[in-house]
Enzyme design. Structure first.
Site, short mmCIF file in Angstrom:
data_model
loop_
_atom_site.label_atom_id
_atom_site.label_comp_id
_atom_site.label_asym_id
_atom_site.label_seq_id
_atom_site.Cartn_x
_atom_site.Cartn_y
_atom_site.Cartn_z
N SER A 120 0.83 -1.20 0.00
CA SER A 120 0.00 0.00 0.00
C SER A 120 0.87 1.26 0.00
O SER A 120 1.78 1.38 -0.82
CB SER A 120 -0.95 -0.04 1.20
OG SER A 120 -1.95 0.94 1.08
N ASP B 153 -8.42 -5.47 -6.21
CA ASP B 153 -8.20 -4.29 -5.38
C ASP B 153 -8.58 -3.04 -6.16
O ASP B 153 -8.08 -2.80 -7.25
CB ASP B 153 -6.73 -4.23 -4.98
CG ASP B 153 -6.36 -2.95 -4.25
OD1 ASP B 153 -7.26 -2.33 -3.65
OD2 ASP B 153 -5.17 -2.58 -4.28
N HIS C 74 -6.63 -5.78 -1.53
CA HIS C 74 -5.60 -4.75 -1.42
C HIS C 74 -4.32 -5.24 -0.75
O HIS C 74 -3.24 -4.81 -1.12
CB HIS C 74 -6.16 -3.55 -0.66
CG HIS C 74 -5.20 -2.41 -0.56
ND1 HIS C 74 -4.64 -1.82 -1.68
CD2 HIS C 74 -4.68 -1.75 0.51
CE1 HIS C 74 -3.83 -0.85 -1.29
NE2 HIS C 74 -3.84 -0.79 0.02
#
Length: 438
Positions: free
Chosen positions: A176, A362, A415
């Site tokens: 991320s 995601d 994600h």
């Protein structure tokens, strides 16, 4: 001429003064019996001027600690705790998703931990994440450059106290928002080696999962990805394209473009789970990274605007994946747990070659945007798009490039790919680290 390890370690100690406190943890509240792995926790000072200390969890490889790689894990957000990486992604512990009744949540062993093949440091960084803290407000004023420099300083200080790992293959990893920081830390290590300021660390590469690469690429890819997955119609997609005239959706310059982007957010994104578009939508845990709620230009404002992180989270439906995130809050802020982890009483826990794995469901950082970013590097393709397999089934798709970059999608993942497909991700990282084809 090779320098014996003992001499290297002594040189290391001359260049860097240690400011580390650590302890071995053999039992954890909520886990039945002694831990089946070596766990160490501790603090390392990374900001002497403001009294800033990073908290870490170190877990030795369950295979061969003396020879297996050393992996430094950073979590995104920014300011999400690395504990999330430990219990939700690549670590050897998982929460039991049982209904919360006021008692301490339970933990069990996670069989697909990356500690099966690597020594892993889970680092709460930057200051203000997890149990990391600063004695002065100004210490929380950490931009990306400061964060990466402090992470580098942590690693050097940690290796001063753990010289047996200096020669192990070293990898910097994260996902991320940490996709921005991991390469900076790797670059800092290479610069330090080139400058001859410390012994040669055995840096082998870095790993970034569903990485944030920049507002322009990431925001634009969200819209095109939503269109490709049938979330928005052809007509709506074409109206956005026309009204925004190909400009970056991150900073629209016309009111019509802004209107369509607002509609995209409020009418479509607001009713789905962006972290995994096929999973249950749970409004209590809608994806809201801390970076969108607080400025990193003021330590005082960070603390003031985010007092909500100090209060118990709302419990979502028990069928929601994020139900265990709430359990983690109650577990980590329990006094018995904090004593077991040797956490300082002044802190409150809050959750929030290189290799690029991306979950293909995601919408926070779509893999299509990551591919676009990779393409901008203008590297030659060494191996074209192909499937990779686990257990005889397609686990995703991969490409390799001339700059020692490997890109891989993880089929069905969201994600944070290891959270959704742990078995496949463990197989993936085992192959990549060992130099095998995925």
């Amino acid at each position: 001429m090779e320098i014996p390890l003992l001499i290297v370690s002594l040189i290391f100690l001359c260049f860097f003064s240690s400011a580390l406190s650590s302890s071995v943890v053999t039992y954890l509240p909520g886990f039945q019996g002694p831990l089946p792995f070596y766990l160490e926790t501790g603090y390392v000072e990374v900001d002497q001027d403001h009294g800033g200390e990073f908290f870490y969890y170190f877990i030795e490889s369950e295979n061969n600690p003396a020879e297996d790689p050393l992996l430094l894990w950073l979590t995104g957000g920014p300011r999400c705790s690395a504990f999330s990486g430990l219990v939700f992604e690549i670590g050897p512990l998982k929460f039991v998703a049982a209904e919360y009744n006021g008692s301490l949540p339970s933990l069990v062993y996670h069989p697909y931990s990356w500690t099966k093949i690597a020594n892993v440091i889970f680092l709460d960084s930057p200051l203000g994440s997890g149990f990391s803290y600063s004695r002065k407000y100004e210490g929380y004023d950490a931009n990306d450059t400061i964060w990466s420099e402090q992470a580098y300083k942590f690693l050097i200080q940690w290796l001063v106290e753990h010289p047996q790992f200096i020669s192990n293959p070293l990898y910097i990893a994260g996902d991320s928002y940490a996709g921005k920081i991991v390469p900076m830390v790797a670059k800092r290590i290479l610069d330090g080696i080139d400058e001859g300021k410390e012994p040669l660390l055995n840096l082998q590469g870095y790993i970034i999962g569903n990485p944030a690469t920049g507002g322009k690429v990431d925001k634009n890819s969200k819209i095109s990805y939503a269109h490709s997955m049938g979330i928005i119609s052809d007509d709506f997609f074409e109206m956005i394209q026309k009204s925004c005239s190909g400009q970056a959706y991150e900073n629209p310059t016309t009111s019509q473009c802004q209107m369509y982007l607002n509609s995209f957010t409020n009418s479509f994104l607001s009713e789905i789970n962006e972290a995994h578009i096929l999973e249950m939508y749970c409004p209590e845990c809608r994806w809201k990274p801390l970076s969108s709620r607080a400025s990193t230009t003021s330590g005082k404002r960070i603390l003031k605007e985010n007092q909500n992180i100090l209060h118990p989270p709302l419990f979502p439906d028990q069928n929601c994946r994020c139900y265990v995130y709430a359990l983690a809050y109650y577990w980590a802020n329990n006094d018995i747990v904090r004593t077991a982890l040797n956490v300082k009483k002044t802190t409150i826990w809050s959750l929030q070659g290189f290799f690029i794995p991306s979950g293909d469901h995601d919408l926070v950082v779509p893999f299509s945007g990551t591919k676009q970013w990779i393409k901008s590097l203008n590297s030659s393709i060494m191996e074209g798009w192909r499937s990779w397999h686990v257990g005889g089934q397609v686990a995703g798709y991969t490409m390799t490039y001339s700059n020692n970059l490997t890109f891989a999608t993880v089929k069905g993942a969201g994600h944070t790919a290891p959270e959704y497909q742990p078995q496949e991700c463990l197989a993936m990282i085992m192959r990549w680290i060992s130099g095998e084809l995925l």
